[in-house]
Scaffold this motif. Structure first.
Motif, PDB file in Angstrom:
ATOM      1  N   TYR A 169      -1.409   2.668   2.523  1.00  0.00           N
ATOM      2  CA  TYR A 169      -1.550   2.928   3.964  1.00  0.00           C
ATOM      3  C   TYR A 169      -0.865   1.832   4.791  1.00  0.00           C
ATOM      4  O   TYR A 169      -0.277   2.096   5.839  1.00  0.00           O
ATOM      5  CB  TYR A 169      -3.040   3.009   4.310  1.00  0.00           C
ATOM      6  CG  TYR A 169      -3.348   3.411   5.729  1.00  0.00           C
ATOM      7  CD1 TYR A 169      -3.195   4.745   6.132  1.00  0.00           C
ATOM      8  CD2 TYR A 169      -3.823   2.486   6.647  1.00  0.00           C
ATOM      9  CE1 TYR A 169      -3.500   5.126   7.436  1.00  0.00           C
ATOM     10  CE2 TYR A 169      -4.128   2.858   7.950  1.00  0.00           C
ATOM     11  CZ  TYR A 169      -3.963   4.184   8.338  1.00  0.00           C
ATOM     12  OH  TYR A 169      -4.260   4.563   9.633  1.00  0.00           O
ATOM     13  N   ASN A 170      -0.930   0.595   4.292  1.00  0.00           N
ATOM     14  CA  ASN A 170      -0.347  -0.537   5.019  1.00  0.00           C
ATOM     15  C   ASN A 170       1.023  -0.959   4.466  1.00  0.00           C
ATOM     16  O   ASN A 170       1.554  -2.000   4.876  1.00  0.00           O
ATOM     17  CB  ASN A 170      -1.311  -1.726   4.975  1.00  0.00           C
ATOM     18  CG  ASN A 170      -2.572  -1.478   5.782  1.00  0.00           C
ATOM     19  OD1 ASN A 170      -2.577  -1.566   6.997  1.00  0.00           O
ATOM     20  ND2 ASN A 170      -3.662  -1.139   5.085  1.00  0.00           N
ATOM     21  N   ARG A 171       1.585  -0.167   3.536  1.00  0.00           N
ATOM     22  CA  ARG A 171       2.909  -0.414   2.944  1.00  0.00           C
ATOM     23  C   ARG A 171       3.017  -1.850   2.435  1.00  0.00           C
ATOM     24  O   ARG A 171       4.036  -2.526   2.595  1.00  0.00           O
ATOM     25  CB  ARG A 171       3.996  -0.128   3.982  1.00  0.00           C
ATOM     26  CG  ARG A 171       4.015   1.317   4.460  1.00  0.00           C
ATOM     27  CD  ARG A 171       4.841   1.511   5.708  1.00  0.00           C
ATOM     28  NE  ARG A 171       6.194   0.994   5.530  1.00  0.00           N
ATOM     29  CZ  ARG A 171       6.986   0.647   6.556  1.00  0.00           C
ATOM     30  NH1 ARG A 171       6.544   0.746   7.811  1.00  0.00           N
ATOM     31  NH2 ARG A 171       8.210   0.199   6.340  1.00  0.00           N
ATOM     32  N   ILE A 172       1.965  -2.299   1.786  1.00  0.00           N
ATOM     33  CA  ILE A 172       1.911  -3.703   1.375  1.00  0.00           C
ATOM     34  C   ILE A 172       2.898  -4.006   0.250  1.00  0.00           C
ATOM     35  O   ILE A 172       3.546  -5.062   0.252  1.00  0.00           O
ATOM     36  CB  ILE A 172       0.464  -4.081   0.987  1.00  0.00           C
ATOM     37  CG1 ILE A 172      -0.387  -4.213   2.261  1.00  0.00           C
ATOM     38  CG2 ILE A 172       0.418  -5.379   0.179  1.00  0.00           C
ATOM     39  CD1 ILE A 172      -1.834  -4.534   2.038  1.00  0.00           C
ATOM     40  N   LYS A 234      -4.476  -8.681   7.687  1.00  0.00           N
ATOM     41  CA  LYS A 234      -4.083  -7.983   8.911  1.00  0.00           C
ATOM     42  C   LYS A 234      -3.963  -6.473   8.707  1.00  0.00           C
ATOM     43  O   LYS A 234      -3.658  -5.742   9.651  1.00  0.00           O
ATOM     44  CB  LYS A 234      -2.752  -8.547   9.412  1.00  0.00           C
ATOM     45  CG  LYS A 234      -2.845  -9.996   9.873  1.00  0.00           C
ATOM     46  CD  LYS A 234      -1.489 -10.542  10.264  1.00  0.00           C
ATOM     47  CE  LYS A 234      -1.597 -12.006  10.716  1.00  0.00           C
ATOM     48  NZ  LYS A 234      -0.270 -12.585  11.043  1.00  0.00           N
ATOM     49  N   GLY A 235      -4.170  -6.016   7.483  1.00  0.00           N
ATOM     50  CA  GLY A 235      -4.066  -4.586   7.208  1.00  0.00           C
ATOM     51  C   GLY A 235      -5.176  -3.794   7.886  1.00  0.00           C
ATOM     52  O   GLY A 235      -6.224  -4.337   8.271  1.00  0.00           O
ATOM     53  N   LYS A 236      -4.939  -2.483   8.026  1.00  0.00           N
ATOM     54  CA  LYS A 236      -5.917  -1.593   8.650  1.00  0.00           C
ATOM     55  C   LYS A 236      -6.580  -0.725   7.581  1.00  0.00           C
ATOM     56  O   LYS A 236      -5.929  -0.284   6.633  1.00  0.00           O
ATOM     57  CB  LYS A 236      -5.239  -0.713   9.698  1.00  0.00           C
ATOM     58  CG  LYS A 236      -4.697  -1.497  10.890  1.00  0.00           C
ATOM     59  CD  LYS A 236      -4.093  -0.566  11.926  1.00  0.00           C
ATOM     60  CE  LYS A 236      -3.582  -1.359  13.127  1.00  0.00           C
ATOM     61  NZ  LYS A 236      -2.971  -0.468  14.147  1.00  0.00           N
ATOM     62  N   ILE A 237      -7.876  -0.511   7.753  1.00  0.00           N
ATOM     63  CA  ILE A 237      -8.619   0.337   6.813  1.00  0.00           C
ATOM     64  C   ILE A 237      -8.275   1.796   7.084  1.00  0.00           C
ATOM     65  O   ILE A 237      -8.346   2.251   8.229  1.00  0.00           O
ATOM     66  CB  ILE A 237     -10.148   0.132   6.966  1.00  0.00           C
ATOM     67  CG1 ILE A 237     -10.519  -1.335   6.793  1.00  0.00           C
ATOM     68  CG2 ILE A 237     -10.903   1.012   5.977  1.00  0.00           C
ATOM     69  CD1 ILE A 237     -10.318  -1.889   5.418  1.00  0.00           C
ATOM     70  N   LYS A 296     -13.812  -6.817   7.529  1.00  0.00           N
ATOM     71  CA  LYS A 296     -13.147  -8.133   7.543  1.00  0.00           C
ATOM     72  C   LYS A 296     -13.374  -8.852   6.205  1.00  0.00           C
ATOM     73  O   LYS A 296     -12.438  -9.417   5.620  1.00  0.00           O
ATOM     74  CB  LYS A 296     -13.682  -8.970   8.697  1.00  0.00           C
ATOM     75  CG  LYS A 296     -13.041 -10.343   8.814  1.00  0.00           C
ATOM     76  CD  LYS A 296     -13.625 -11.125   9.983  1.00  0.00           C
ATOM     77  CE  LYS A 296     -13.003 -12.528  10.057  1.00  0.00           C
ATOM     78  NZ  LYS A 296     -13.593 -13.320  11.173  1.00  0.00           N
ATOM     79  N   ALA A 297     -14.611  -8.798   5.718  1.00  0.00           N
ATOM     80  CA  ALA A 297     -14.924  -9.454   4.444  1.00  0.00           C
ATOM     81  C   ALA A 297     -14.191  -8.753   3.295  1.00  0.00           C
ATOM     82  O   ALA A 297     -13.698  -9.409   2.372  1.00  0.00           O
ATOM     83  CB  ALA A 297     -16.430  -9.434   4.208  1.00  0.00           C
ATOM     84  N   LEU A 302      -9.819  -8.856  -0.883  1.00  0.00           N
ATOM     85  CA  LEU A 302      -8.561  -8.319  -1.400  1.00  0.00           C
ATOM     86  C   LEU A 302      -7.453  -9.363  -1.358  1.00  0.00           C
ATOM     87  O   LEU A 302      -6.651  -9.478  -2.292  1.00  0.00           O
ATOM     88  CB  LEU A 302      -8.128  -7.089  -0.592  1.00  0.00           C
ATOM     89  CG  LEU A 302      -9.023  -5.843  -0.620  1.00  0.00           C
ATOM     90  CD1 LEU A 302      -8.310  -4.669   0.060  1.00  0.00           C
ATOM     91  CD2 LEU A 302      -9.423  -5.464  -2.024  1.00  0.00           C
ATOM     92  N   SER A 303      -7.421 -10.138  -0.295  1.00  0.00           N
ATOM     93  CA  SER A 303      -6.355 -11.138  -0.156  1.00  0.00           C
ATOM     94  C   SER A 303      -6.428 -12.203  -1.243  1.00  0.00           C
ATOM     95  O   SER A 303      -5.416 -12.804  -1.602  1.00  0.00           O
ATOM     96  CB  SER A 303      -6.423 -11.788   1.225  1.00  0.00           C
ATOM     97  OG  SER A 303      -7.510 -12.704   1.309  1.00  0.00           O
ATOM     98  N   SER A 304      -7.628 -12.416  -1.793  1.00  0.00           N
ATOM     99  CA  SER A 304      -7.774 -13.468  -2.806  1.00  0.00           C
ATOM    100  C   SER A 304      -7.091 -13.114  -4.121  1.00  0.00           C
ATOM    101  O   SER A 304      -6.950 -13.959  -5.001  1.00  0.00           O
ATOM    102  CB  SER A 304      -9.263 -13.781  -3.037  1.00  0.00           C
ATOM    103  OG  SER A 304      -9.942 -12.685  -3.630  1.00  0.00           O
ATOM    104  N   LEU A 305      -6.657 -11.849  -4.268  1.00  0.00           N
ATOM    105  CA  LEU A 305      -5.839 -11.490  -5.424  1.00  0.00           C
ATOM    106  C   LEU A 305      -4.587 -12.363  -5.493  1.00  0.00           C
ATOM    107  O   LEU A 305      -4.057 -12.618  -6.575  1.00  0.00           O
ATOM    108  CB  LEU A 305      -5.411 -10.024  -5.325  1.00  0.00           C
ATOM    109  CG  LEU A 305      -6.333  -8.950  -5.917  1.00  0.00           C
ATOM    110  CD1 LEU A 305      -5.865  -7.572  -5.500  1.00  0.00           C
ATOM    111  CD2 LEU A 305      -6.401  -9.055  -7.430  1.00  0.00           C
ATOM    112  N   TYR A 306      -4.107 -12.811  -4.328  1.00  0.00           N
ATOM    113  CA  TYR A 306      -2.871 -13.582  -4.264  1.00  0.00           C
ATOM    114  C   TYR A 306      -3.123 -15.039  -3.884  1.00  0.00           C
ATOM    115  O   TYR A 306      -2.229 -15.710  -3.370  1.00  0.00           O
ATOM    116  CB  TYR A 306      -1.887 -12.917  -3.290  1.00  0.00           C
ATOM    117  CG  TYR A 306      -1.222 -11.716  -3.904  1.00  0.00           C
ATOM    118  CD1 TYR A 306      -0.009 -11.829  -4.571  1.00  0.00           C
ATOM    119  CD2 TYR A 306      -1.828 -10.470  -3.864  1.00  0.00           C
ATOM    120  CE1 TYR A 306       0.595 -10.736  -5.159  1.00  0.00           C
ATOM    121  CE2 TYR A 306      -1.237  -9.364  -4.447  1.00  0.00           C
ATOM    122  CZ  TYR A 306      -0.023  -9.498  -5.102  1.00  0.00           C
ATOM    123  OH  TYR A 306       0.569  -8.405  -5.700  1.00  0.00           O
TER     124      TYR A 306
END
Length: 888
Positions: A169-172, A234-237, A296-297, A302-306
């Motif tokens: 969805y966020n084209r990450i 900064k991604g959107k759910i 937010k949490a 998810l960000s901690s994967l990186y």
């Protein structure tokens, strides 16, 4: 009334040629045999694939693909055969088959399976095979609460599928690739400068400095990973996921109040499974159960994967070209922790030391997990009564506590509490007891996080495999010598269904209802195997049966739950004594007296070798769609095609419905009218007519009667033998009260839905009988298959009606149920209707059981008239079981 019924039949019923009727019956039976054959092939292939996960075999990708191809063909053939038998009643099974086949095919092609489940799953909805969807941590907690019934805080998992949708969805992925190009160009320019600098040092003779400069080969520095983490933050759910999250939070708030607080924790694909990733991913505690706060949490986790730590850990344990894992996230209700900590179910440094190790501190467990406090330390003997061998009261100067507005903080601890022991002795023992139970269930030592709330209740917050750093010294050399001091009770008796070693007290199962009394950690010893054992498998150390096969439904479930299992021993229930301690070695097919600790420890060290090959993980992934059994009890309303989630479910469903097709004797109604049946000629007036579809009779001459000696059908002969048993058939009429007489006078069969022929009929072959009986106003039907192949054998028994009022008829059903349960038959009773069944028993046991069922049919024909109260039910049931067949 009889003349009216006969006129009705003559007017509406169309005649069918006798040869066509007999041929149609034989065709039906042959199709039933085809269903059994294809089902058995499927179970054999499933058993072989399940064995490979035991770690005792080497296999490759070709084995997996070839085995799956055979299995899918066999399951498809079973579905096809069932629809031939049932005249296409179950075409929907093809759709279920295609869904499962599509998932497995995607996995074999290296693609992620399509997520067919909801993106948010509560722990009560998660089963053990769903670890790929919810991650190791969530799957582990769900198992502990769903199977062991341990206290686990209520919570839900946001699935791996939801993670992938968030990324798409966020084209990450697209943005990460662009960042790689950007940062690699900048890093390469910096690297070129480093090369020039290294040359300068080398020319000056400082070669070690030059090597150090050139050692760095990865051009992506920390700034790249910070940028990637920002993409997640900064991604959107996705809107659909936002809706599902809000629904889940509403459920938690409704149960726990609007001020409910949540722990948001990582649960990556392999986290707490093959690899611990301990402390590498983010955990946010005490988050308000508000949608925006949870979102937010969630993104922070998810960000901690990186994170730099997670990437470094991943590169150490996986090839660098492997992509980072997908992430599921757990949202769990916070425990108001008064005391928390960590416990090891075994000593990680010395498996010879049979202890549980517990660390504890006041407040939340973060200080213990981080090692930032001098915690209390307890060592507990690993068996009842869980003696506390050693204790050390730590300084405990700090404690982590929840903050009112969210989050946590560390506070100082009063001097009095610093000097005090965190845990009461009974709490220490309770914790150790739970640690041993979890280790036993998980089949390996565990690293467990726990908390105790203000009410003193223990909650398990996490359980993952404990890394053992020191193997047993000389175990491989000395194990044989160590075993010589233990006496062997049984050796090479039966067949191994699931390898492994288990030990505990013997639990002899006499009746299926006794499973509710099963003591965790015991060894289940039963006469027959049964898929109903799934109720206690998570708590069983091992399983031994007198009768059974390694390819039965039960054996497949034992492999799923990794329970050491030996079947078909023949003598287990007679040799082993209830309550005795034994050790089951299902590797070498031995049973030892007592607990052989050396063998248990040796097995643990052998199992510590991680199954890290891609082939092993691939087989494990596809088996989640093959071996789990969700359809256990055919008497439940959920036993439907829609309830089939795996190939094992499909096979189980097909088996039961194939039997049901034989049970449905409407197709035989024309038989008597066309004179292709012969009358049974025995001393008791059964009124039975026999239709032989092949090998059921050996008539001495062309005649329309068959004596007992001319019956060659194994199951039918056993039933008739029982009906002829001295004293069971009462020809004299039993007097009825006036209300019973009026009840019988007012009865008239429902002609539109008759499931009887108007006569007593037995459709027989050498190994099969379908017996339909009508005695007065009650109807009795039995469907039996009795052969040398245990897997095919079954008995289906149905009884309904009677001449008396509904109360007495219902009492007769209860009486029948109480007797049938003594013969280990599963029963379902509704009013005056009783249905009972059993399967997976030997031919000799079948013949004995059918003999008793023949007696029961004769004994209870008129018994409803005598069942004035519940005491009469117990009286006549006891008499029958004691072989006292008088009616008084």
């Amino acid at each position: 009334m009889k003349n009216l019924l006969e006129s009705f039949k003559k007017y509406f019923v169309k005649k069918t040629p006798a040869t066509d009727v007999k041929l149609s019956v034989r065709i039906v039976f042959n199709r039933f045999r085809q269903v059994l054959d294809s089902n058995n092939r499927s179970l054999e292939i499933m058993a072989d694939m399940g064995d490979k996960l035991g770690g005792n075999y080497i296999f490759d990708i070709n084995y997996i693909k070839k085995s799956y191809s055979k299995l899918s063909d066999s399951v498809f053939q079973s579905i096809y055969n069932l629809n031939l038998l049932s005249q296409n009643k179950y075409l929907y099974l093809h759709r279920i088959f295609e869904k499962i086949n599509d998932q497995i095919s995607r996995i074999l092609q290296g693609k992620a399976p399509l997520d067919l489940r909801e993106p948010v799953l509560f722990y009560r909805e998660i089963s053990w095979e769903m670890s790929d969807e919810v991650g190791g941590k969530n799957a582990g907690l769900a198992e502990l609460t769903n199977h062991l019934r341990l206290n686990v805080p209520e919570g839900f998992a946001i699935t791996v599928g939801a993670f992938r949708d968030f990324v798409e969805y966020n084209r990450i992925e697209e943005k990460i690739n662009a960042l790689k190009q950007k940062y690699r160009k900048a890093a390469k320019r910096s690297h070129q400068e480093s090369v020039m600098s290294a040359i300068t040092f080398a020319e000056a003779g400082e070669h070690e400095t030059a090597k150090e400069i050139l050692r760095e080969e990865d051009y992506l520095d920390d700034s790249f990973f910070w940028a990637v983490q920002d993409l997640f933050r900064k991604g959107k759910i996705p809107p659909y996921l936002e809706t599902q999250l809000e629904k889940a939070l509403e459920i938690l708030r409704a149960k726990n109040g609007e001020n409910c607080r949540i722990a948001v924790r990582s649960s990556a694909e392999r986290e707490d499974l093959e690899f611990s990733f301990a402390g590498q991913f983010e955990t946010l505690l005490n988050v308000p159960a508000d949608l925006k706060q949870i979102e937010k949490a969630y993104k922070e986790v998810l960000s901690s994967l990186y994170s730099a730590g997670a990437i470094s850990y991943k590169d150490l344990i996986m090839p660098k070209d492997k992509p980072m894992m997908a992430m599921s996230v757990g949202c769990v209700k916070m425990v108001n922790s008064q005391v928390s900590g960590v416990m090891y179910s075994s000593d990680p440094n010395d498996l010879n030391n049979d202890v549980v190790i517990i660390s504890a501190n006041w407040g939340l467990g973060k200080t213990v997990v981080d090692g930032s406090v001098d915690a209390d330390y307890y060592i507990v003997l690993k068996e009842e009564p869980y003696e506390i061998l050693d204790r050390k009261v730590g300084g405990k100067k700090l404690a982590a506590v929840a903050v009112k507005d969210g989050g946590i903080k560390e506070i100082g601890v009063s001097e009095e509490k610093q000097r005090a022991q965190c845990l009461a002795d009974e709490q220490i023992r309770d914790l150790a007891r739970q640690a041993v139970l979890i280790e036993h269930y998980m089949k390996k030592p565990q690293d467990i996080e726990w908390a105790i709330d203000e009410k003193g209740e223990i909650f398990i917050l996490q359980s993952r495999p404990l890394k053992i750093v020191a193997p047993l010294s000389g175990a491989a050399i000395n194990i044989t010598a160590s075993l010589e001091k233990y006496s062997v009770i049984m050796e090479n008796q039966g067949k191994i269904a699931r390898r492994g070693v288990g030990a505990g007290r013997v639990f002899i199962l006499k009746r299926m209802e006794d499973l509710q009394n099963f003591i965790p950690g015991s060894v289940l010893v039963a006469r027959h195997d049964s898929s109903h054992f799934i109720k206690i498998m998570p708590k069983a150390s091992a399983i031994i049966t007198d009768i059974g096969t390694p390819t039965s439904h039960m054996a497949n479930i034992a492999r799923e739950f990794q329970v050491p299992t030996i079947v078909n021993t023949g003598i287990g229930t007679s040799i082993l004594k209830h309550g005795d301690e034994i050790t089951v070695d299902a590797d070498d097919n031995r049973i030892y007296a007592g607990i052989v600790k050396e063998l248990l420890k040796y097995r643990i060290t052998e199992d510590m070798i991680l199954m890290e090959t891609d082939e092993f993980r691939l087989l494990k992934k596809i088996l989640r769609y093959i071996t789990p059994l969700n359809l256990i009890d055919p008497l439940l309303e959920s036993f439907t095609p829609e309830g089939c989630k795996t190939y094992h479910d499909i096979i189980r469903f097909i088996h039961e419905k194939a039997i049901a097709e034989l049970v449905d004797i409407d197709r035989y109604k024309e038989v008597l009218r066309n004179n292709i049946a012969v009358r049974l000629d025995v001393p008791v007036p059964t009124g039975i007519f026999i239709i032989d579809i092949g090998g059921g009779l050996d008539l001495k001459e062309d005649k329309n009667e068959a004596s007992f000696d001319e019956i060659t059908s194994i199951p039918f002969r056993a039933i008739v033998k029982g009906m002829m048993h001295p004293g069971v058939w009462h020809s004299e009429a039993i007097s009825m009260k006036i209300n019973d007489f009026m009840s019988s006078m007012l009865k008239m069969p429902d002609i539109s839905g008759m499931s009887y022929l108007g006569e007593n009929v037995a459709v027989v072959s050498r190994e099969y009988v379908n017996l339909s009986l009508r005695f007065g106003y009650h109807f009795n039907m039995m469907d039996c298959y009795c052969s040398e192949n245990i897997k095919d054998n079954h008995v289906y028994f149905r009884f309904v009606g009677g001449a008396t009022d509904i109360t007495k008829r219902s009492r007769r059903a209860e009486l029948l149920g109480s007797i049938l349960r003594e013969f280990n038959m599963r029963t379902n009773i509704k009013g005056d209707l009783i249905i009972a069944r059993t399967d997976n028993i030997t031919r000799l046991e079948m013949e004995e059981l059918l003999d008793y069922l023949g007696r029961l049919i004769a004994y209870t024909r008129q018994l409803d008239a005598l069942l004035y109260d519940e005491q009469a039910v117990k009286y006549y049931a006891r008499n029958f079981l004691e072989e006292n067949y008088r009616l008084e």
